[in-house]
Design an enzyme around this catalytic site. Sequence first.
Site, PDB file in Angstrom:
ATOM      1  N   LYS A  54       0.839  -1.209   0.000  1.00 10.03           N
ATOM      2  CA  LYS A  54       0.000   0.000   0.000  1.00 10.03           C
ATOM      3  C   LYS A  54       0.869   1.252   0.000  1.00 10.03           C
ATOM      4  O   LYS A  54       0.567   2.238  -0.682  1.00 10.03           O
ATOM      5  CB  LYS A  54      -0.925  -0.005   1.233  1.00 10.03           C
ATOM      6  CG  LYS A  54      -2.033  -1.053   1.155  1.00 10.03           C
ATOM      7  CD  LYS A  54      -2.797  -1.203   2.473  1.00 10.03           C
ATOM      8  CE  LYS A  54      -3.809  -2.352   2.358  1.00 10.03           C
ATOM      9  NZ  LYS A  54      -4.546  -2.608   3.613  1.00 10.03           N
ATOM     10  N   GLN A  98      -4.652  -1.052   9.780  1.00 13.26           N
ATOM     11  CA  GLN A  98      -4.534  -2.365   9.150  1.00 13.26           C
ATOM     12  C   GLN A  98      -5.123  -3.454  10.048  1.00 13.26           C
ATOM     13  O   GLN A  98      -4.786  -3.552  11.229  1.00 13.26           O
ATOM     14  CB  GLN A  98      -3.050  -2.665   8.844  1.00 13.26           C
ATOM     15  CG  GLN A  98      -2.807  -3.983   8.144  1.00 13.26           C
ATOM     16  CD  GLN A  98      -3.385  -4.039   6.719  1.00 13.26           C
ATOM     17  OE1 GLN A  98      -3.535  -3.015   6.055  1.00 13.26           O
ATOM     18  NE2 GLN A  98      -3.707  -5.229   6.251  1.00 13.26           N
ATOM     19  N   ASP A 124     -11.256   3.119   4.244  1.00 16.45           N
ATOM     20  CA  ASP A 124     -11.699   1.727   4.162  1.00 16.45           C
ATOM     21  C   ASP A 124     -13.220   1.633   4.033  1.00 16.45           C
ATOM     22  O   ASP A 124     -13.745   0.565   3.692  1.00 16.45           O
ATOM     23  CB  ASP A 124     -11.288   0.963   5.433  1.00 16.45           C
ATOM     24  CG  ASP A 124      -9.967   0.223   5.290  1.00 16.45           C
ATOM     25  OD1 ASP A 124      -9.732  -0.324   4.189  1.00 16.45           O
ATOM     26  OD2 ASP A 124      -9.213   0.183   6.263  1.00 16.45           O
TER      27      ASP A 124
HETATM   28  N1  GUN Z   1      -6.716  -6.321   6.211  1.00 16.51           N
HETATM   29  C1  GUN Z   1      -7.061  -7.099   5.164  1.00 16.51           C
HETATM   30  N2  GUN Z   1      -7.801  -6.393   4.282  1.00 16.51           N
HETATM   31  C2  GUN Z   1      -7.931  -5.150   4.793  1.00 16.51           C
HETATM   32  C3  GUN Z   1      -8.567  -3.959   4.336  1.00 16.51           C
HETATM   33  O1  GUN Z   1      -9.200  -3.910   3.276  1.00 16.51           O
HETATM   34  N3  GUN Z   1      -8.434  -2.878   5.146  1.00 16.51           N
HETATM   35  C4  GUN Z   1      -7.762  -2.911   6.331  1.00 16.51           C
HETATM   36  N4  GUN Z   1      -7.726  -1.794   7.055  1.00 16.51           N
HETATM   37  N5  GUN Z   1      -7.162  -3.989   6.772  1.00 16.51           N
HETATM   38  C5  GUN Z   1      -7.229  -5.103   6.004  1.00 16.51           C
END
Ligand code: GUN
Length: 310
Positions: A54, A98, A124
Amino acid sequence: MGARILDGAAIARDMRRELLPRVADLTTRLGRRPALGIVLAGDNPASEIYVRNKMKAGDEAGLRVELLRLPATAGADEALALVEHLNGRDDVDGILVQAPLPAPFGPAGTRAVFDAIDPAKDVDGFSPVNVGLLTQGRPTLAPCTPSGIIRLLERSGIEVAGANAVVVGRSEIVGKPMALLLLQRDATVTICHSRTRDLAAVCARADILVAAIGRPAFVTADLVKPGATVVDVGINRVAERALAAALFAGFPERLAEFDRRGSAVVGDVHPAVRAVAGAVTPVPGGVGPLTIAMLLANTLEAAERRAARG
Ligand code: GUN
């Protein structure tokens, strides 16, 4: 005939390229780059990889990505303080915590941390405010994976309006918002889960089948209607050779790769589905890259909205 492979990676590249002029324009207007704050608690190896990807993607898009780490021993209070800090910072447009948070947070602690994120910065799309707006079909920041899948269907010319769409899995991150986004686009939507009776009969009606269960190769060819579009959200690491040999029967190059690496990433959709489906997303290279592209798009969207509000 084999299914058409929906190239999520190529679509994600296009989406990311299209963001560049918008990022440049906003950077000029703000006098700073649009910024994403990522909170990473603990040392989950998969999370480390996801966050690294990311950050790299954000950087390439011209965003500023700030990583804030918390030790595995941190409590919910420390995580909440960090989120509040990011909420208050004018130079941070988006916040991503996360998941999963370390086990001691528990469901209540995890929920408290995610709920604390300012909905305007919630890239998100997990906050109850944004989920509510999504439910009502109003503009909002929507979760990245299902939003990316909608882009994939649109850009691949797959008709959603009027289609029977079946979503297998009812998670807050993928299954539920996926169903809402498909409904918004006039699909007839069914959500399946572990208590669904006769899953095979429900799936057999699907023109669009989204597999988001988190179990390797769960969706087998007998569940798929001939010609259906099958979207595979799963990212499962398989390390047992016997399982790999069974899954990759007919795919010698994938088995050879397994033998080279000692493991393989497998989706929720069995490789043999390709013989029945009309179109499938590959794993890797399907939904994963779209999720990251949508995170960048949501961050830019949040920054543009905050700029417009002044
Ligand atoms: N962990 C796995 N997928 C995601 C996601 O889409 N967002 C976040 N914040 N954590 C994750």
